[in-house]
Design an enzyme around this catalytic site. Structure first.
Site, PDB file in Angstrom:
ATOM      1  N   LYS A  52     105.251 -61.510  31.070  1.00 28.96           N
ATOM      2  CA  LYS A  52     105.655 -62.902  31.318  1.00 28.96           C
ATOM      3  C   LYS A  52     105.252 -63.333  32.734  1.00 28.96           C
ATOM      4  O   LYS A  52     104.709 -64.418  32.920  1.00 28.96           O
ATOM      5  CB  LYS A  52     107.171 -63.030  31.110  1.00 28.96           C
ATOM      6  CG  LYS A  52     107.704 -64.434  31.224  1.00 28.96           C
ATOM      7  CD  LYS A  52     108.985 -64.602  30.435  1.00 28.96           C
ATOM      8  CE  LYS A  52     110.195 -63.955  31.082  1.00 28.96           C
ATOM      9  NZ  LYS A  52     110.639 -64.640  32.314  1.00 28.96           N
ATOM     10  N   ARG A  57     101.462 -66.827  35.983  1.00 27.30           N
ATOM     11  CA  ARG A  57     100.566 -66.942  37.137  1.00 27.30           C
ATOM     12  C   ARG A  57      99.129 -67.172  36.702  1.00 27.30           C
ATOM     13  O   ARG A  57      98.382 -67.929  37.336  1.00 27.30           O
ATOM     14  CB  ARG A  57     100.687 -65.675  37.994  1.00 27.30           C
ATOM     15  CG  ARG A  57     102.031 -65.602  38.752  1.00 27.30           C
ATOM     16  CD  ARG A  57     102.387 -64.172  39.093  1.00 27.30           C
ATOM     17  NE  ARG A  57     103.543 -64.026  39.968  1.00 27.30           N
ATOM     18  CZ  ARG A  57     104.812 -64.007  39.570  1.00 27.30           C
ATOM     19  NH1 ARG A  57     105.120 -64.162  38.294  1.00 27.30           N
ATOM     20  NH2 ARG A  57     105.791 -63.835  40.441  1.00 27.30           N
ATOM     21  N   GLY A 125     112.798 -70.035  34.614  1.00 24.47           N
ATOM     22  CA  GLY A 125     113.024 -70.071  36.057  1.00 24.47           C
ATOM     23  C   GLY A 125     111.737 -69.781  36.819  1.00 24.47           C
ATOM     24  O   GLY A 125     111.453 -70.410  37.846  1.00 24.47           O
ATOM     25  N   ARG A 153     120.775 -73.317  37.267  1.00 20.78           N
ATOM     26  CA  ARG A 153     120.290 -72.274  38.183  1.00 20.78           C
ATOM     27  C   ARG A 153     120.024 -72.818  39.585  1.00 20.78           C
ATOM     28  O   ARG A 153     119.561 -73.947  39.747  1.00 20.78           O
ATOM     29  CB  ARG A 153     119.040 -71.617  37.596  1.00 20.78           C
ATOM     30  CG  ARG A 153     119.377 -70.932  36.273  1.00 20.78           C
ATOM     31  CD  ARG A 153     118.253 -70.111  35.758  1.00 20.78           C
ATOM     32  NE  ARG A 153     118.012 -68.942  36.585  1.00 20.78           N
ATOM     33  CZ  ARG A 153     117.027 -68.087  36.365  1.00 20.78           C
ATOM     34  NH1 ARG A 153     116.201 -68.293  35.349  1.00 20.78           N
ATOM     35  NH2 ARG A 153     116.849 -67.048  37.134  1.00 20.78           N
ATOM     36  N   GLN A 200     110.071 -64.666  42.885  1.00 25.59           N
ATOM     37  CA  GLN A 200     109.869 -66.084  42.556  1.00 25.59           C
ATOM     38  C   GLN A 200     109.819 -66.918  43.831  1.00 25.59           C
ATOM     39  O   GLN A 200     108.979 -67.800  43.976  1.00 25.59           O
ATOM     40  CB  GLN A 200     110.993 -66.582  41.649  1.00 25.59           C
ATOM     41  CG  GLN A 200     110.946 -65.961  40.266  1.00 25.59           C
ATOM     42  CD  GLN A 200     112.037 -66.494  39.355  1.00 25.59           C
ATOM     43  OE1 GLN A 200     112.907 -67.242  39.788  1.00 25.59           O
ATOM     44  NE2 GLN A 200     111.994 -66.110  38.100  1.00 25.59           N
ATOM     45  N   ASP A 350     115.222 -57.192  35.930  1.00 24.17           N
ATOM     46  CA  ASP A 350     115.476 -57.715  34.582  1.00 24.17           C
ATOM     47  C   ASP A 350     115.931 -56.635  33.607  1.00 24.17           C
ATOM     48  O   ASP A 350     116.196 -56.921  32.434  1.00 24.17           O
ATOM     49  CB  ASP A 350     114.210 -58.393  34.040  1.00 24.17           C
ATOM     50  CG  ASP A 350     113.902 -59.680  34.799  1.00 24.17           C
ATOM     51  OD1 ASP A 350     114.841 -60.276  35.361  1.00 24.17           O
ATOM     52  OD2 ASP A 350     112.729 -60.084  34.826  1.00 24.17           O
ATOM     53  N   LYS A 377     120.838 -65.251  37.041  1.00 23.49           N
ATOM     54  CA  LYS A 377     119.673 -65.221  36.140  1.00 23.49           C
ATOM     55  C   LYS A 377     119.887 -66.267  35.041  1.00 23.49           C
ATOM     56  O   LYS A 377     120.667 -67.179  35.203  1.00 23.49           O
ATOM     57  CB  LYS A 377     119.493 -63.808  35.574  1.00 23.49           C
ATOM     58  CG  LYS A 377     119.065 -62.799  36.619  1.00 23.49           C
ATOM     59  CD  LYS A 377     117.677 -63.098  37.133  1.00 23.49           C
ATOM     60  CE  LYS A 377     117.262 -62.195  38.278  1.00 23.49           C
ATOM     61  NZ  LYS A 377     116.011 -62.619  38.907  1.00 23.49           N
ATOM     62  N   ARG A 381     124.348 -62.289  34.082  1.00 16.85           N
ATOM     63  CA  ARG A 381     124.080 -61.097  33.264  1.00 16.85           C
ATOM     64  C   ARG A 381     125.056 -59.957  33.554  1.00 16.85           C
ATOM     65  O   ARG A 381     125.329 -59.145  32.672  1.00 16.85           O
ATOM     66  CB  ARG A 381     122.642 -60.613  33.491  1.00 16.85           C
ATOM     67  CG  ARG A 381     121.635 -61.511  32.827  1.00 16.85           C
ATOM     68  CD  ARG A 381     120.220 -61.013  32.968  1.00 16.85           C
ATOM     69  NE  ARG A 381     119.323 -61.907  32.232  1.00 16.85           N
ATOM     70  CZ  ARG A 381     118.022 -61.966  32.410  1.00 16.85           C
ATOM     71  NH1 ARG A 381     117.433 -61.187  33.284  1.00 16.85           N
ATOM     72  NH2 ARG A 381     117.298 -62.802  31.692  1.00 16.85           N
ATOM     73  N   ARG A 425     117.579 -61.560  27.432  1.00 20.83           N
ATOM     74  CA  ARG A 425     117.688 -60.108  27.667  1.00 20.83           C
ATOM     75  C   ARG A 425     119.020 -59.510  27.197  1.00 20.83           C
ATOM     76  O   ARG A 425     119.023 -58.478  26.523  1.00 20.83           O
ATOM     77  CB  ARG A 425     117.348 -59.780  29.120  1.00 20.83           C
ATOM     78  CG  ARG A 425     115.908 -60.217  29.460  1.00 20.83           C
ATOM     79  CD  ARG A 425     115.286 -59.498  30.614  1.00 20.83           C
ATOM     80  NE  ARG A 425     114.129 -60.245  31.119  1.00 20.83           N
ATOM     81  CZ  ARG A 425     112.906 -60.172  30.609  1.00 20.83           C
ATOM     82  NH1 ARG A 425     112.644 -59.379  29.596  1.00 20.83           N
ATOM     83  NH2 ARG A 425     111.921 -60.888  31.114  1.00 20.83           N
TER      84      ARG A 425
HETATM   85  C1  S3P Z   1     110.011 -62.929  38.249  1.00 20.77           C
HETATM   86  C2  S3P Z   1     110.841 -62.480  39.246  1.00 20.77           C
HETATM   87  C3  S3P Z   1     112.249 -62.107  39.024  1.00 20.77           C
HETATM   88  C4  S3P Z   1     112.550 -61.869  37.543  1.00 20.77           C
HETATM   89  C5  S3P Z   1     111.953 -62.930  36.678  1.00 20.77           C
HETATM   90  C6  S3P Z   1     110.445 -62.988  36.845  1.00 20.77           C
HETATM   91  C7  S3P Z   1     108.636 -63.351  38.592  1.00 20.77           C
HETATM   92  O1  S3P Z   1     113.084 -63.149  39.491  1.00 20.77           O
HETATM   93  O2  S3P Z   1     113.949 -61.803  37.360  1.00 20.77           O
HETATM   94  O3  S3P Z   1     112.241 -62.679  35.318  1.00 20.77           O
HETATM   95  O4  S3P Z   1     107.810 -63.504  37.674  1.00 20.77           O
HETATM   96  O5  S3P Z   1     108.349 -63.515  39.793  1.00 20.77           O
HETATM   97  P1  S3P Z   1     113.542 -63.216  41.026  1.00 20.77           P
HETATM   98  O6  S3P Z   1     112.323 -63.322  41.824  1.00 20.77           O
HETATM   99  O7  S3P Z   1     114.378 -64.456  41.159  1.00 20.77           O
HETATM  100  O8  S3P Z   1     114.337 -61.971  41.263  1.00 20.77           O
END
Ligand code: S3P
Length: 472
Positions: A52, A57, A125, A153, A200, A350, A377, A381, A425
């Site tokens: 994912k 990206r 997110g 969120r 993120q 995750d 999340k 969770r 999840r």
């Molecule tokens: C992700 C980073 C994680 C992860 C999300 C995907 C990403 O989140 O929980 O499912 O693709 O950069 P956080 O960066 O908020 O921890």
């Protein structure tokens, strides 16, 4: 009118259409309750859908880059399709060819156009936060919304550093969506130390740095997944990563040009986690999961399970399009409780829901520390797993940012009905628990699973699992 709306939904790339129209996510359609009953061992050779994180990206950078980007193995989950639709609204091209390969084409770095409509990112997110960064360094206003989970969120973690770069924001209370990013014509490069370990947030700042003059730097106290850095480099952008006394510093040189390329998306280790744990807890299991992404910042779960006594062998390890990949041979194992240190959280953030299920079958206590981020999340969770496991007869202690699961090496009782709060999840985790428990476990809604793992039920059942729709 319904026909018109259907056509519009299709042009946005929205896979399913519900009566409420395109503004609503798929999750607002009729819930799909599922149940899983005690199964026998799992057998077979399988592949899980594409990663994912890498898929989001690849679409963003591909639909921005000059020339064509071919994306092999893209995750066609709802989250990622929302990003594809958003990039189209921002002037990029992305579509799936008749040969099954996704192709993207853009107007080059700096070439995004103002979206004529709200970007509805559904449950995603990652899509929302990375795109907020991308559009912040453009003189245009972009509106974001999503489903009830996304609208709850926190986004201030992204808008704070982007404000320092010159963008401004209009949000609901506590920084929540719907929100508007009012981008800036003259973005300023910053050096930003992350207050929370978040790929993120790091990626949102690096995305903004793309269209910002000079060097934009993010320092992270705990190293998080580096897919953005690897992929930016693959597209021809200068990205420097160095260890400093304050943590890992990733710097992007702005105003470079992105050139289209071939991206090969590995299988998602966060999705592989579910068949891995199912095979470990079901006696007699022996499975091979091919082509799993093994980025060193994503394999905390595998390391932890091996410490717990899991039989997981990595075969055929290789590098594909810049990412480490391998095949995982997993056999039923007797698991023992361990302490999972807080420092490991970024590499398995995750995976705690499914780890807590593995811990429920293990002998002894499994202590999971540093879990504060799990509270924000797609749902809380930590709370969701503690409540659901307790309902299944598992003994545990829950703290603000930790969870201890007290296994006795026997099958948990099960027999509970779990509300999954639009979160994929925990949904998959409790179905895996049901496969090994003494009594079936049901969840109120399996439809969120499509955000990250379309075909989950079929894949599990194809190996001998027993997951079924709950009859009305
Ligand atoms: C992700 C980073 C994680 C992860 C999300 C995907 C990403 O989140 O929980 O499912 O693709 O950069 P956080 O960066 O908020 O921890």
């Amino acid at each position: 009118r319904p026909v018109l709306e259907k056509r519009r939904a299709r042009s946005l790339g929205i896979v399913s259409f519900c009566k409420t129209g395109i503004g609503m996510s798929k999750h607002s359609s009729t819930p799909r309750p599922l149940t899983s009953g005690t199964g026998s061992g799992l057998h077979g050779v399988v592949r899980v859908p594409g990663d994912k994180s890498v898929s989001h990206r690849a679409l963003m950078l591909g639909a921005l880059a000059l020339g064509e980007t071919e994306i092999h193995g893209l995750l066609e989950g709802e989250d990622v399709l929302r990003t594809a639709a958003a990039m189209r609204l921002l002037g990029g091209e992305t579509e799936k060819g008749a040969d099954g390969i996704w192709r993207a084409r853009g107007r080059g770095n700096g070439g995004l156009a103002e979206a004529a409509d709200v970007l509805d990112l559904g449950n995603a997110g990652t899509g929302t936060r990375l795109l907020m960064g991308l559009v912040a360094a453009y003189p245009m206003t972009t509106f974001f919304t999503g489903d009830a989970s996304l609208r709850s969120r926190p986004m201030a973690r992204v808008s704070d550093p982007l404000s320092q770069m010159g963008a401004s924001f209009v949000t609901r209370s506590k920084g929540r969506p719907p929100l508007a990013v009012i981008g800036t014509a003259s973005p300023r490069p910053i050096t930003y130390k992350l207050p929370v370990a978040s790929a993120q947030v790091k990626s949102a700042i690096l995305m903004a740095g793309l269209n910002t003059p000079g060097i934009t730097t993010v320092i992270e106290p705990e190293a998080t997944r580096d897919h953005t850095e690897l992929m930016l480099r693959g597209f021809g952008i200068e990205v420097k990563v160095e260890e400093t006394p304050e943590g890992r510093a990733s710097s992007i040189k702005g105003h470079g040009e992105l050139k289209g390329r071939k991206v090969v998306v590995p299988g998602d280790p966060s999705s592989a986690a579910f068949p891995i744990v199912a095979a470990l807890i079901l006696p007699g299991s022996d499975i091979l999961i091919e082509n799993v992404g093994l980025n060193p910042h994503r394999i905390g779960l595998i390391d932890t399970l091996i410490e717990m006594g899991a039989s997981i062998d990595v075969k055929n390890a290789r590098i594909e399009a810049g990412e480490k990949v391998g095949d995982l041979h997993v056999k039923h194992s007797h698991l023992k409780g361990v302490t999972v240190p807080a420092a490991r959280a970024p590499s398995m953030i995750d995976e705690y829901p499914i780890l807590s299920v593995a811990a429920a079958f293990a002998e002894g206590e499994t202590k999971m520390l540093g879990l504060g981020e799990l509270r924000v999340k797609e749902s809380d969770r930590l709370g969701a797993m503690a409540r659901g496991l307790a309902a299944c007869g598992v003994s545990l202690d829950e703290g603000e940012d930790w969870l201890t699961v007290k296994g006795n090496g026997k099958r948990p009782k099960g027999g509970a009905h779990i509300a999954v709060n639009l979160d994929h999840r925990p949904a998959m985790s409790f179905l895996v628990l049901g496969l090994g428990a003494q009594m079936p476990v049901s969840i109120d809604d399996g439809s969120p699973i499509d955000t990250s793992f379309p075909g989950f039920v079929e894949l599990m059942n194809g190996m001998g699992g027993t997951i079924a729709a709950v009859k009305a």
